[in-house]
Scaffold this motif. Sequence first.
Motif, PDB file in Angstrom:
ATOM      1  N   ALA A  47      18.371 -30.566  14.244  1.00 27.84           N
ATOM      2  CA  ALA A  47      19.745 -30.914  13.872  1.00 27.84           C
ATOM      3  C   ALA A  47      20.167 -30.281  12.544  1.00 27.84           C
ATOM      4  CB  ALA A  47      19.892 -32.428  13.792  1.00 27.84           C
ATOM      5  N   GLY A  48      19.236 -29.568  11.898  1.00 23.72           N
ATOM      6  CA  GLY A  48      19.565 -28.906  10.642  1.00 23.72           C
ATOM      7  C   GLY A  48      19.264 -29.721   9.401  1.00 23.72           C
ATOM      8  N   ALA A  49      18.662 -30.903   9.562  1.00 25.37           N
ATOM      9  CA  ALA A  49      18.342 -31.746   8.413  1.00 25.37           C
ATOM     10  C   ALA A  49      17.055 -31.259   7.749  1.00 25.37           C
ATOM     11  CB  ALA A  49      18.191 -33.199   8.853  1.00 25.37           C
ATOM     12  N   TRP A  50      17.033 -31.249   6.421  1.00 29.86           N
ATOM     13  CA  TRP A  50      15.904 -30.752   5.653  1.00 29.86           C
ATOM     14  C   TRP A  50      15.086 -31.910   5.087  1.00 29.86           C
ATOM     15  CZ3 TRP A  50      14.653 -25.573   4.785  1.00 29.86           C
ATOM     16  CH2 TRP A  50      15.595 -24.634   5.223  1.00 29.86           C
ATOM     17  N   SER A  51      13.773 -31.722   5.052  1.00 32.17           N
ATOM     18  CA  SER A  51      12.886 -32.704   4.442  1.00 32.17           C
ATOM     19  C   SER A  51      11.643 -31.976   3.951  1.00 32.17           C
ATOM     20  CB  SER A  51      12.515 -33.801   5.441  1.00 32.17           C
ATOM     21  OG  SER A  51      11.852 -33.258   6.574  1.00 32.17           O
ATOM     22  N   GLY A  52      10.738 -32.717   3.319  1.00 34.12           N
ATOM     23  CA  GLY A  52       9.510 -32.117   2.805  1.00 34.12           C
ATOM     24  C   GLY A  52       9.341 -32.404   1.322  1.00 34.12           C
ATOM     25  N   ILE A  53       8.105 -32.312   0.858  1.00 32.11           N
ATOM     26  CA  ILE A  53       7.812 -32.615  -0.545  1.00 32.11           C
ATOM     27  C   ILE A  53       8.622 -31.730  -1.479  1.00 32.11           C
ATOM     28  CG2 ILE A  53       6.017 -32.692  -2.314  1.00 32.11           C
ATOM     29  CD1 ILE A  53       3.980 -33.116  -0.018  1.00 32.11           C
ATOM     30  N   ASP A  54       8.576 -30.420  -1.249  1.00 33.10           N
ATOM     31  CA  ASP A  54       9.254 -29.496  -2.164  1.00 33.10           C
ATOM     32  C   ASP A  54      10.773 -29.583  -2.058  1.00 33.10           C
ATOM     33  OD1 ASP A  54       6.802 -28.709  -3.030  1.00 33.10           O
ATOM     34  OD2 ASP A  54       6.874 -26.690  -2.195  1.00 33.10           O
TER      35      ASP A  54
END
Length: 250
Positions: A47-54
């Motif tokens: 869906a284009g959503a961003w996640s992640g530690i950095d």
Amino acid sequence: MATAVTVGCSAPPPQPAPNRLQEVEERGELRICSTGDYRPFTYRDAAGAWSGIDIDVARDMAAELGVRATIVPTTWKTLLDDFAQRCDIAVGGVSVTLERAQQAFFSTSFGVDGKTPITRCENAARFQTLEQIDQHGVRAVVNPGGTNEKFAKQNLKRATIVEHPDNNTIFQQIIDGHADLMMTDSSETRWQARQHPELCPVHPEQPFTFAEKAYLLPQGDVVFQQWVDHYLDIARNDGTYQRFAAPWIG
């Protein structure tokens, strides 16, 4: 008779070029390059959503500066060009390499890693060494353009290197039997093994290589580099970094 002396108007001293920190604050935006395909550091879903530690760290940097965070999608193959033209910082499990250091600055290192295999659990004993891996008939899958591909091409002369352009689905290639293994950073092998019980990292505590993780910064801009390093020093000592990392790696 006194001779009149004409005093010329001296030109004003040249103003120093604005540093990237100043540019970001004036623009009201921190532009963040990331590939979105390297969990636990960066991920972009369907869906284009961003996640992640950095990603969380970079967004927090933007909040500290009082500006909006804009994620700019890139690939490992085009990372350096995209960063130079479109971004202020690049994040997402970026390894410190000579090629990158020749074209950009790095932040202080915030972690160490190294290349190690991940394979189906029943094959883990077969792929303990590079000699065992580099055999005719062994298929090693790589994502083009990054340090994984470079390591595979440097070390595999007899095994078959199979390119797969989507790093988010590359591990499914091993599960489905289209490849025997992948050599990638030990942090990624640990995370992927948690998601896929069929897969096992091979000696992730003793990888084949040593590498540092850092953020890519504009070359020559010491002011911006110092601010990012200062942010990271605080984040690693006040619990901020661990708060972002905990949902991914515990």
